[in-house]
Design an enzyme around this catalytic site. Sequence first.
Site, PDB file in Angstrom:
ATOM      1  N   SER A 128       0.840  -1.198   0.000  1.00 44.67           N
ATOM      2  CA  SER A 128       0.000   0.000   0.000  1.00 44.67           C
ATOM      3  C   SER A 128       0.871   1.243   0.000  1.00 44.67           C
ATOM      4  O   SER A 128       1.586   1.520   0.976  1.00 44.67           O
ATOM      5  CB  SER A 128      -0.908   0.011   1.231  1.00 44.67           C
ATOM      6  OG  SER A 128      -1.593   1.234   1.320  1.00 44.67           O
ATOM      7  N   ASP A 178      -4.637   3.712  -2.421  1.00 45.07           N
ATOM      8  CA  ASP A 178      -5.813   4.061  -1.616  1.00 45.07           C
ATOM      9  C   ASP A 178      -6.292   5.461  -1.976  1.00 45.07           C
ATOM     10  O   ASP A 178      -5.571   6.444  -1.797  1.00 45.07           O
ATOM     11  CB  ASP A 178      -5.472   4.013  -0.122  1.00 45.07           C
ATOM     12  CG  ASP A 178      -5.381   2.590   0.395  1.00 45.07           C
ATOM     13  OD1 ASP A 178      -6.324   1.813   0.149  1.00 45.07           O
ATOM     14  OD2 ASP A 178      -4.379   2.253   1.052  1.00 45.07           O
ATOM     15  N   GLY A 222      -9.973   4.253   5.949  1.00 43.94           N
ATOM     16  CA  GLY A 222      -9.711   5.676   6.145  1.00 43.94           C
ATOM     17  C   GLY A 222      -8.328   6.019   6.631  1.00 43.94           C
ATOM     18  O   GLY A 222      -7.823   7.093   6.342  1.00 43.94           O
ATOM     19  N   GLY A 243      -2.085   1.812   9.262  1.00 45.46           N
ATOM     20  CA  GLY A 243      -1.446   1.502  10.534  1.00 45.46           C
ATOM     21  C   GLY A 243      -2.358   0.981  11.617  1.00 45.46           C
ATOM     22  O   GLY A 243      -1.977   0.954  12.791  1.00 45.46           O
ATOM     23  N   ASP A 252      -6.979  -6.424   3.403  1.00 44.57           N
ATOM     24  CA  ASP A 252      -6.286  -5.155   3.624  1.00 44.57           C
ATOM     25  C   ASP A 252      -6.582  -4.663   5.029  1.00 44.57           C
ATOM     26  O   ASP A 252      -7.746  -4.505   5.401  1.00 44.57           O
ATOM     27  CB  ASP A 252      -6.754  -4.138   2.582  1.00 44.57           C
ATOM     28  CG  ASP A 252      -6.072  -2.779   2.723  1.00 44.57           C
ATOM     29  OD1 ASP A 252      -5.136  -2.653   3.537  1.00 44.57           O
ATOM     30  OD2 ASP A 252      -6.478  -1.843   2.013  1.00 44.57           O
ATOM     31  N   GLY A 253      -5.511  -4.426   5.794  1.00 42.89           N
ATOM     32  CA  GLY A 253      -5.676  -3.849   7.124  1.00 42.89           C
ATOM     33  C   GLY A 253      -4.937  -4.620   8.194  1.00 42.89           C
ATOM     34  O   GLY A 253      -5.355  -5.707   8.572  1.00 42.89           O
ATOM     35  N   SER A 275       2.473  -0.511   6.316  1.00 47.81           N
ATOM     36  CA  SER A 275       3.493  -0.273   7.331  1.00 47.81           C
ATOM     37  C   SER A 275       4.463  -1.439   7.452  1.00 47.81           C
ATOM     38  O   SER A 275       5.667  -1.242   7.634  1.00 47.81           O
ATOM     39  CB  SER A 275       2.826  -0.024   8.693  1.00 47.81           C
ATOM     40  OG  SER A 275       1.885   1.026   8.613  1.00 47.81           O
TER      41      SER A 275
END
Length: 248
Positions: free
Chosen positions: A38, A65, A183, A186, A212-213, A235
């Site tokens: 990302s 994003d 939104g 990290g 994702d996340g 990250s």
Amino acid sequence: LPRVGRKRESERERESKRARKQRSTMTRDRPECKISPSILSSDFARLAEECERMVSCGADWLHVDVMDGHFVPNLTLGAPIVKSLRKNLPDAFLDCHLMVSNPKQWVPDFAKAGASLYCFHLECLMDDGSSEAQAAEVSALIDLIRESGMKAGVALKPKTPAEWVLPFLDKLDLVLVLTVEPGFGGQKFMADVVGKCSVIRAASKEIDIEVDGGLSPSTVDAAAAVGANVVVAGSAIFGSDKPAEVIT
């Protein structure tokens, strides 16, 4: 020296992709594994260089994003950035995740800019999984994206049921399952959400399922175990001293 450096990067990229292909062919229940760093976590002052570095480290895709400050409380990248990246990286797969309130509005701009995949949020058009009118609107947008020359994806927020996307799988190239609230980067991985991938994978062995996340080497196995084959990480990759090893 520059030639040697480029050769090393190319060999590293090939080795990384061979390793992921080998892992994915062991299962036979999903498409080939892909890693999509990302760029939200990159150094924006050196964005093109950062993207080139990720590709040289073995990244399969680049995750872009896009946030409009309305659907999510943040503003990020837009079509002009995608256009610039396409100019500098003509062969890169630009995996664009649109966190915007009106996804139909931006289809022409991103198609012209050179986006490879256009993924919009189902929640923008649906608040009722049983509404035929809303389903028709979703279907029409998928058609528009594909007719514009891009692959089509649908993203699901953590609280959106996986069952809502099932009627569209035959028309989609990808489903993005968010394991954080959209939104901001990290955030911590939501382990109780990733299980919805299994519902989608049970319905289709061909579709790409992206997560994702909060993904990192410590959480990626949980996503793979339930059928995901595309991993977005920000990250964990950009913050590493050895991003090629994280990607591999």
